[in-house]
Design a protein around this motif. Structure first.
Motif, mmCIF file in Angstrom:
data_model
loop_
_atom_site.group_PDB
_atom_site.id
_atom_site.type_symbol
_atom_site.label_atom_id
_atom_site.label_comp_id
_atom_site.label_asym_id
_atom_site.label_seq_id
_atom_site.Cartn_x
_atom_site.Cartn_y
_atom_site.Cartn_z
ATOM 1 N N ILE A 1 0.958 -1.282 0.002
ATOM 2 C CA ILE A 1 -0.094 -0.085 0.065
ATOM 3 C C ILE A 1 0.887 1.355 0.108
ATOM 4 C CG2 ILE A 1 -1.581 1.457 1.240
ATOM 5 C CD1 ILE A 1 -2.970 -0.829 -0.173
ATOM 6 N N GLU A 2 1.866 1.207 0.884
ATOM 7 C CA GLU A 2 2.750 2.503 0.911
ATOM 8 C C GLU A 2 3.609 2.761 -0.235
ATOM 9 O OE1 GLU A 2 4.664 3.222 4.684
ATOM 10 O OE2 GLU A 2 2.903 3.060 5.879
ATOM 11 N N ASN A 3 3.975 1.694 -0.819
ATOM 12 C CA ASN A 3 4.594 1.814 -2.270
ATOM 13 C C ASN A 3 3.868 2.206 -3.423
ATOM 14 O OD1 ASN A 3 7.419 1.164 -1.567
ATOM 15 N ND2 ASN A 3 7.112 -0.770 -1.693
ATOM 16 N N ALA A 4 2.480 2.200 -3.149
ATOM 17 C CA ALA A 4 1.384 2.339 -4.307
ATOM 18 C C ALA A 4 1.084 3.850 -3.983
ATOM 19 C CB ALA A 4 0.379 1.630 -4.441
ATOM 20 N N GLY A 5 1.628 4.679 -2.777
ATOM 21 C CA GLY A 5 1.155 5.935 -2.547
ATOM 22 C C GLY A 5 0.122 6.159 -1.495
ATOM 23 N N GLY A 6 -0.247 4.951 -1.057
ATOM 24 C CA GLY A 6 -1.285 5.006 0.234
ATOM 25 C C GLY A 6 -0.311 4.986 1.484
ATOM 26 N N HIS A 7 -1.182 4.993 2.604
ATOM 27 C CA HIS A 7 -0.759 5.044 4.059
ATOM 28 C C HIS A 7 -1.204 3.688 4.879
ATOM 29 C CE1 HIS A 7 1.194 8.912 3.419
ATOM 30 N NE2 HIS A 7 0.243 9.170 2.635
ATOM 31 N N SER A 8 -0.440 3.569 5.949
ATOM 32 C CA SER A 8 -0.675 2.360 6.848
ATOM 33 C C SER A 8 -0.795 2.980 8.100
ATOM 34 C CB SER A 8 -0.268 1.145 6.733
ATOM 35 O OG SER A 8 1.245 1.352 6.919
ATOM 36 N N SER A 9 -1.405 2.504 9.121
ATOM 37 C CA SER A 9 -1.315 2.830 10.646
ATOM 38 C C SER A 9 -1.840 1.861 11.440
ATOM 39 C CB SER A 9 -2.139 4.273 10.639
ATOM 40 O OG SER A 9 -2.055 4.646 12.042
ATOM 41 N N VAL B 1 -4.824 -2.429 12.621
ATOM 42 C CA VAL B 1 -4.238 -1.663 11.296
ATOM 43 C C VAL B 1 -5.412 -1.279 10.555
ATOM 44 C CG1 VAL B 1 -4.529 -4.018 9.740
ATOM 45 C CG2 VAL B 1 -2.786 -2.313 9.314
ATOM 46 N N ALA B 2 -4.993 -0.083 9.829
ATOM 47 C CA ALA B 2 -5.777 0.545 8.953
ATOM 48 C C ALA B 2 -4.838 0.913 7.531
ATOM 49 C CB ALA B 2 -6.293 1.846 9.469
ATOM 50 N N TYR B 3 -5.361 0.706 6.619
ATOM 51 C CA TYR B 3 -4.865 0.922 5.135
ATOM 52 C C TYR B 3 -5.404 1.790 4.574
ATOM 53 C CZ TYR B 3 -2.402 -3.400 6.050
ATOM 54 O OH TYR B 3 -1.696 -4.459 6.576
ATOM 55 N N GLY B 4 -5.041 3.006 3.740
ATOM 56 C CA GLY B 4 -6.116 4.023 2.899
ATOM 57 C C GLY B 4 -5.232 5.020 2.533
ATOM 58 N N SER B 5 -6.030 6.039 2.112
ATOM 59 C CA SER B 5 -5.194 7.426 1.697
ATOM 60 C C SER B 5 -5.045 8.105 2.682
ATOM 61 C CB SER B 5 -6.460 8.103 0.877
ATOM 62 O OG SER B 5 -7.595 8.445 1.524
ATOM 63 N N LYS B 6 -4.127 8.970 2.550
ATOM 64 C CA LYS B 6 -3.769 10.033 3.910
ATOM 65 C C LYS B 6 -5.110 10.465 4.502
ATOM 66 C CE LYS B 6 0.018 12.811 3.687
ATOM 67 N NZ LYS B 6 0.847 13.649 3.256
ATOM 68 N N ASN B 7 -6.058 11.162 3.701
ATOM 69 C CA ASN B 7 -7.025 11.634 4.603
ATOM 70 C C ASN B 7 -7.833 10.429 5.493
ATOM 71 O OD1 ASN B 7 -6.612 14.139 3.660
ATOM 72 N ND2 ASN B 7 -7.886 14.036 1.850
ATOM 73 N N GLU B 8 -7.935 9.479 4.919
ATOM 74 C CA GLU B 8 -8.659 8.529 5.651
ATOM 75 C C GLU B 8 -7.688 7.820 6.977
ATOM 76 O OE1 GLU B 8 -11.513 7.235 5.083
ATOM 77 O OE2 GLU B 8 -11.827 8.062 3.385
ATOM 78 N N ILE B 9 -6.567 7.700 6.950
ATOM 79 C CA ILE B 9 -5.910 7.598 7.846
ATOM 80 C C ILE B 9 -5.668 8.604 8.770
ATOM 81 C CG2 ILE B 9 -3.225 6.786 8.606
ATOM 82 C CD1 ILE B 9 -4.949 4.590 6.818
ATOM 83 N N ILE B 10 -5.723 9.820 8.376
ATOM 84 C CA ILE B 10 -5.811 10.876 9.417
ATOM 85 C C ILE B 10 -7.090 10.768 10.215
ATOM 86 C CG2 ILE B 10 -6.268 13.380 9.637
ATOM 87 C CD1 ILE B 10 -3.881 13.501 7.309
#
Length: 119
Positions: free
Chosen positions: A61-69, A89-98
């Motif tokens: 996910i992070e190599n594809a431009g997403g984020h994890s938390s 865990v959560a995977y998604g876009s920056k706004n979703e992870i925020i």
């Protein structure tokens, strides 16, 4: 086919989980929308293993431009101390992870990084 999967310890439940995760990852990577979460609560423990399920998908996910938390940090920053370590865990876009981090803990490391970068 069932015997083949069974000899590797892959149950129908695991197969269903892998299918759902695959569809969610496609939504996040290809369409750049959505979030996949597997969170803990006082009554449920973490189910996904950091070394085998969480970190590999986090890398993808992070190599594809997403984020994890995990609610506090990227899952790729977590230190593995045992092969059976489990985490939320959560995977998604920056706004979703925020939004995920702020909902769980009231603050977000990504929002803080974004604010310090713009200042």
């Amino acid at each position: 086919m069932q015997q083949y999967l069974t000899c590797f310890g892959i149950s129908n439940l695991l197969l269903s989980f892998l299918l759902v995760v695959n569809l969610e990852m496609k939504q996040i990577i290809v369409k750049e929308k959505g979030i996949f979460t597997n969170v803990i609560s006082p009554t449920t423990k973490a189910k996904l293993r950091l070394l085998f399920e969480v970190a590999p998908l986090g890398l993808l996910i992070e190599n594809a431009g997403g984020h994890s938390s995990d609610g506090k940090q990227s899952v790729l920053d977590k230190v593995v101390t045992n092969t059976d370590d489990r985490t939320q865990v959560a995977y998604g876009s920056k706004n979703e992870i925020i939004r995920f981090e702020e909902t769980l803990y009231g603050t977000s490391r990504l929002a803080a990084e974004l604010a310090s970068a713009s200042a």
